[in-house]
Every structure is written in C-alpha cells, then in structure tokens.
Design a protein around this motif. Structure first.
Motif, short mmCIF file in Angstrom:
data_model
loop_
_atom_site.label_atom_id
_atom_site.label_comp_id
_atom_site.label_asym_id
_atom_site.label_seq_id
_atom_site.Cartn_x
_atom_site.Cartn_y
_atom_site.Cartn_z
N LEU A 90 21.26 2.62 22.08
CA LEU A 90 20.71 3.25 23.28
C LEU A 90 19.23 2.89 23.47
CD1 LEU A 90 22.25 6.85 23.30
CD2 LEU A 90 22.94 4.85 24.63
N LYS A 91 18.51 2.71 22.35
CA LYS A 91 17.10 2.33 22.44
C LYS A 91 16.94 0.89 22.92
CE LYS A 91 15.62 5.46 18.73
NZ LYS A 91 15.08 5.54 17.34
N LYS A 92 17.86 0.02 22.48
CA LYS A 92 17.75 -1.40 22.83
C LYS A 92 18.33 -1.71 24.21
CE LYS A 92 18.31 -2.91 18.01
NZ LYS A 92 19.20 -3.63 17.06
N ALA A 93 19.33 -0.93 24.61
CA ALA A 93 20.10 -1.28 25.81
C ALA A 93 19.27 -1.45 27.07
CB ALA A 93 21.21 -0.24 26.04
N PRO A 94 18.32 -0.55 27.38
CA PRO A 94 17.56 -0.74 28.63
C PRO A 94 16.84 -2.09 28.69
CG PRO A 94 17.25 1.48 27.79
CD PRO A 94 17.98 0.71 26.72
N ARG A 95 16.23 -2.50 27.58
CA ARG A 95 15.53 -3.79 27.56
C ARG A 95 16.52 -4.93 27.69
NH1 ARG A 95 14.63 -6.90 23.07
NH2 ARG A 95 15.08 -5.12 21.70
N TRP A 96 17.64 -4.85 26.97
CA TRP A 96 18.64 -5.91 27.02
C TRP A 96 19.25 -6.04 28.41
CZ3 TRP A 96 21.78 -5.02 21.85
CH2 TRP A 96 21.03 -5.52 20.78
N LEU A 97 19.52 -4.90 29.06
CA LEU A 97 20.18 -4.94 30.36
C LEU A 97 19.31 -5.56 31.45
CD1 LEU A 97 21.95 -1.47 30.31
CD2 LEU A 97 23.09 -3.69 30.38
N LEU A 98 18.00 -5.61 31.22
CA LEU A 98 17.11 -6.24 32.19
C LEU A 98 17.24 -7.76 32.20
CD1 LEU A 98 13.89 -4.08 31.70
CD2 LEU A 98 15.45 -4.06 33.66
N ASP A 99 17.81 -8.32 31.14
CA ASP A 99 17.98 -9.77 31.03
C ASP A 99 19.44 -10.12 31.32
OD1 ASP A 99 18.12 -12.44 30.40
OD2 ASP A 99 17.42 -12.22 28.33
N PRO A 100 19.73 -10.75 32.45
CA PRO A 100 21.13 -11.05 32.79
C PRO A 100 21.80 -12.02 31.82
CG PRO A 100 19.64 -12.15 34.31
CD PRO A 100 18.79 -11.21 33.50
N LEU A 101 21.01 -12.71 30.99
CA LEU A 101 21.58 -13.63 30.00
C LEU A 101 21.33 -13.13 28.58
CD1 LEU A 101 20.55 -17.06 31.58
CD2 LEU A 101 22.71 -15.83 31.82
N ALA B 278 13.12 -0.92 11.31
CA ALA B 278 14.06 -0.28 12.24
C ALA B 278 15.49 -0.39 11.75
CB ALA B 278 13.92 -0.90 13.62
N SER B 279 15.78 -1.40 10.94
CA SER B 279 17.15 -1.60 10.44
C SER B 279 17.45 -0.78 9.19
CB SER B 279 17.38 -3.08 10.11
OG SER B 279 16.73 -3.44 8.89
N LEU B 280 16.42 -0.22 8.55
CA LEU B 280 16.61 0.41 7.24
C LEU B 280 17.56 1.61 7.25
CD1 LEU B 280 13.02 0.12 5.71
CD2 LEU B 280 15.04 -1.33 5.32
N PRO B 281 17.56 2.48 8.28
CA PRO B 281 18.56 3.56 8.27
C PRO B 281 20.00 3.04 8.20
CG PRO B 281 16.84 4.03 9.86
CD PRO B 281 16.62 2.63 9.40
N GLY B 282 20.26 1.94 8.88
CA GLY B 282 21.60 1.35 8.82
C GLY B 282 21.93 0.84 7.43
N TRP B 283 20.96 0.23 6.78
CA TRP B 283 21.19 -0.26 5.42
C TRP B 283 21.34 0.90 4.44
CZ3 TRP B 283 23.10 -4.75 5.21
CH2 TRP B 283 22.71 -5.75 6.11
N LYS B 284 20.62 1.99 4.69
CA LYS B 284 20.77 3.19 3.84
C LYS B 284 22.20 3.72 3.95
CE LYS B 284 18.69 7.74 3.00
NZ LYS B 284 19.88 8.60 3.23
N ALA B 285 22.73 3.75 5.17
CA ALA B 285 24.11 4.22 5.36
C ALA B 285 25.09 3.31 4.62
CB ALA B 285 24.44 4.26 6.85
N ARG B 286 24.84 2.00 4.66
CA ARG B 286 25.71 1.08 3.94
C ARG B 286 25.62 1.29 2.44
NH1 ARG B 286 23.55 -2.07 8.21
NH2 ARG B 286 25.15 -2.97 9.59
N ALA B 287 24.39 1.52 1.95
CA ALA B 287 24.20 1.75 0.51
C ALA B 287 24.95 2.99 0.06
CB ALA B 287 22.71 1.88 0.20
N GLU B 288 24.96 4.03 0.89
CA GLU B 288 25.67 5.26 0.54
C GLU B 288 27.17 5.02 0.44
OE1 GLU B 288 24.41 7.80 3.68
OE2 GLU B 288 22.49 8.28 2.74
N HIS B 289 27.66 3.97 1.08
CA HIS B 289 29.08 3.65 1.01
C HIS B 289 29.36 2.50 0.03
CE1 HIS B 289 30.33 6.40 4.14
NE2 HIS B 289 29.35 5.98 4.91
#
Length: 416
Positions: free
Chosen positions: A66-77, A154-165
C-alpha cells in the motif's frame, strides 16, 4: 454428444497445477482426463520465472504494498499498473485487496501461506522423482538487491517474519553480494541471499514433461473449452463452448485466470482477477547469471533457464481482453541492462501471460458450494509453479476421501 467412457475425474486446465493434480489423482488409482482450451503449457505455466519460491510466504496484499502502490501506479510502465480502460471493472477487487492488507489479515494469510509452502516443498522432490523430472530441479538460490540502506531497512520486517518461520537467509554487503553474483551495477549496495529458493530448468519444458508422464500412465489430454458445469446424478456434466457435453464423477477446476467464468455457471462469483505478467527471454549467453536476481524495488527478476535468460515480472491488472502492452517488457529489459551492465539485449523473445490472482494472495482450494463433486484449485497468483505439488496433494486427498495434509479452511473458495 456424450462420451461412452466416463472417467472418474476430469481436470479442467493443462497448466502446471492442473497436470500436477491429474498425476497425483492418477497415482491414487482413478481414471483421469484433462481438458484444456489450448493444450498443455499454453498459459502462465509456459512463461513464468521458473522459481519454486518457498521462502515467499508474505502475501502481496500487505501494508508495504500500500505504501509503494501510489508511486508505482503513477508510472504506466512501472511495477504495478491498472490500465484506465480497466480501472472501473477492477474496483471491487481492489477494495477487497485493500481490506486484505490489514495487519490481522496479513498475519492470517502469512500463516496459511507458510503451511502451504511447507507442504509444497515437502511434496516437490518426491513428485519430481515420481514423474522423472528431478534432473530439471536447480538449487541456485535467490539474491534480492537493494539500492540503499533505507531500502534494506524497509525490508527487515519481512525478513524477520521469514526468520520466525525458519527460513534461512543472509544479508550481504556489496562485496559479498558480488561474490554471489558478479556484474551488478554499483548502485546496489546491499543484498539478501536465500539459498532455499529453487528453480526449474524451464517451466514450459517441465509442464510438457508432466503431460508426457500423465499420458504414459494412461491419462488422456484433449482440447476443449469448457463453458459450464452442472451437477447431475452420479457426477457432473460439462458443456463445452461448441455445445458438446460429457460427464465425470468428479471435476477439478484448475483453469487459471479463466476459472471464475466457469464457477459462475455453478452460481459462485469468486473475485478472481488477472495479473498480466510480461517478460523477455534472451539467449543463454546474454549474461553470466549464477542465481536468480530479484530487483524488488522495480518489481522484476532475472532468471537463468536452460533455454535462456528471462527478464520478467511486474503486475498489470488488466483482465483477459485488453491487448498486450509489450512496452512493459521493453521497459524491464532496459532497466535490467542498466542494473546488469554486461547484459546483452539482442535476440530476445517477448511474452505476456495471465496470472490468476485473488485479493488476499491465497489460492482457492476446496469444494464448490453447489456440489462436492467439483473441486476448485486455482488463484495461485505468482505461486502456481511453487505450490503445484502441494495443491496436487490436497486435491488428491479431497477426491479420495482422505483428510487433507494441511488445514485448508483459509483457502476455502467461499471465504469472500
């Protein structure tokens, strides 16, 4: 016209999920016919990145997107786009996607996805061995690269979740990263390597090999576009687009992005949408690629296949009818040449395919509401190849009256 010989099971869909399920059911002693509108490996199974992404347990629907989507959607490619001609039609799906991004729902989806990944990984090598395709498996890992310290953090919470699994990974500085994959542009200062990321030599050749194995075991594969299903005494009646009908005791619906059209004939409106993915496959000598490289900030990967170097990814939520926009493939290739300066861009073949996507990033696996004789197995998004062996096990369990290998309540087709 009705077939005299009625199989125990008809599987609709000759992609990697449908064929894997057909083989697993066949191995349980049931007679199986596979029907497909075009034939084996004609859809997303032919042009995907070839990865068994067992470490990819985090749903696409998440606060991060959701944080990335607005910026990404501004670029049609860019990495994510919705063509203006399709925006109104997809609005109900995007609302459900937004709701699925709440922390509570993300935690639920992550737990369900992790169970599915664990099952799929456990089932994979026995399945490959049984089908004679084990030599096609590669264990070369995946390198996720970052352009800044902020992107890594910014990616570290995702890696923490992976580490927990229990997922293994290691963060790398620029020097260590370039030992794993030489030739990266200096702009990439950090990386994360996941050795448990497997791949297949070529996804199309793998799917065609599954088709050959299924036929060798007595299975039949026929071209037919199924338009409707109807419960009847003793099973299910299937009606093709040309009006011809046939029957089976059970039906497995694994028609990928086209599946929701068929569920409507059973009275179920499942919010399946189409992520249109693009890629370019270059000759094998285009680059000395040693692991799959993910450029997460730009939404694409570069993969080494037995048939070439594939540059692809991104998400275009554009449905099934709009014409392909191959400028998206060209934009990814141009970026890849900037990020991998030695990459040769000549001689590439472009492709676009339909990924079947549900709003919460989980597949639909379970019985139809209208009849227990129909099993749904679709909506895997980017993870069809990854979860194909696990899905096959679950489908075979359901069809033979066994308790599913994992709790499938989270994958219920009726959860929406």
């Amino acid at each position: 016209m009705k077939d005299a010989a009625q199989p125990d099971v008809i599987v609709i869909g000759a992609g990697v999920v449908g064929l894997s399920a057909a083989i697993a059911v066949q191995a349980r002693g049931l007679s199986v016919t596979v029907l497909d509108r075009e034939g084996p490996a004609a859809g997303a199974s032919a042009g995907n990145a070839g990865a068994f992404a067992f470490t990819d347990i985090l749903p696409l629907a998440s606060p991060g997107i959701l944080k990335k989507a607005p910026r990404w959607l501004l670029d049609p490619l860019g990495p994510l786009t919705i063509p203006p001609a399709y925006a109104a039609q997809i609005a109900p799906w995007t609302f459900r996607f937004w709701r699925a991004c709440s922390p509570k729902r993300v935690a639920h989806s992550t737990a369900a996805q992790t169970a599915m990944m664990d099952l799929s990984k456990a089932e994979l090598e026995p399945f490959l061995a049984a089908t004679g395709t084990l030599p096609m498996l590669r264990k070369e890992g995946n390198l996720q690269v970052y352009e800044s310290e902020a992107e890594l953090k910014a990616s570290l919470p995702g890696w923490k979740a992976r580490a927990e699994h229990g997922i293994e990974f290691r963060h790398l500085d620029a020097s260590a990263m370039r030992e794993v994959q030489p030739g990266l542009a200096p702009r990439f200062a950090h990386g994360t390597f996941t050795p448990g990321w497997y791949s297949i030599a070529d996804p199309k050749l793998y799917t065609l090999a599954l088709a050959d194995h299924f036929r060798a075991g007595g299975g039949a594969i026929e071209r037919a576009e199924i338009a409707a299903l109807k419960p009847v005494e003793g099973g299910v009646e299937l009606t093709a687009a040309d009006g011809k009908t046939r029957r089976a005791r059970h039906v497995v619906l694994a028609a990928g992005a086209f599946s929701h059209r068929i569920t409507r004939t059973l009275g179920e409106r499942i919010p399946l949408e189409t992520e249109r993915g693009y890629n370019t496959t270059l000759p094998s000598n285009a680059f000395d690629l040693r692991t799959q490289v993910t450029f997460g900030g730009h939404g694409f990967v570069v993969t080494r296949l037995s048939t070439g170097i594939r540059v692809g990814g991104a998400v275009e939520l554009g449905g099934l009818k709009l014409p392909p926009n191959y400028r998206r493939a060209e934009a990814m290739l141009k970026k890849a040449q900037t990020f991998l300066p030695g990459l040769k861009g000549e001689g590439g073949v472009q492709w676009m395919g339909f990924r079947p996507s549900l709003p919460d990033s989980l597949p639909a696996i379970g019985r139809a509401r209208a009849t227990p004789q129909v099993i749904y197995a679709f909506g895997h998004g980017h993870l069809g190849l990854t979860q194909s062996a696990g899905t096959a096990r679950l489908v075979a369990d359901l069809l033979t009256g066994q308790r599913p290998a994992i709790d499938i309540q989270s994958f219920s087709p009726q959860r929406f």
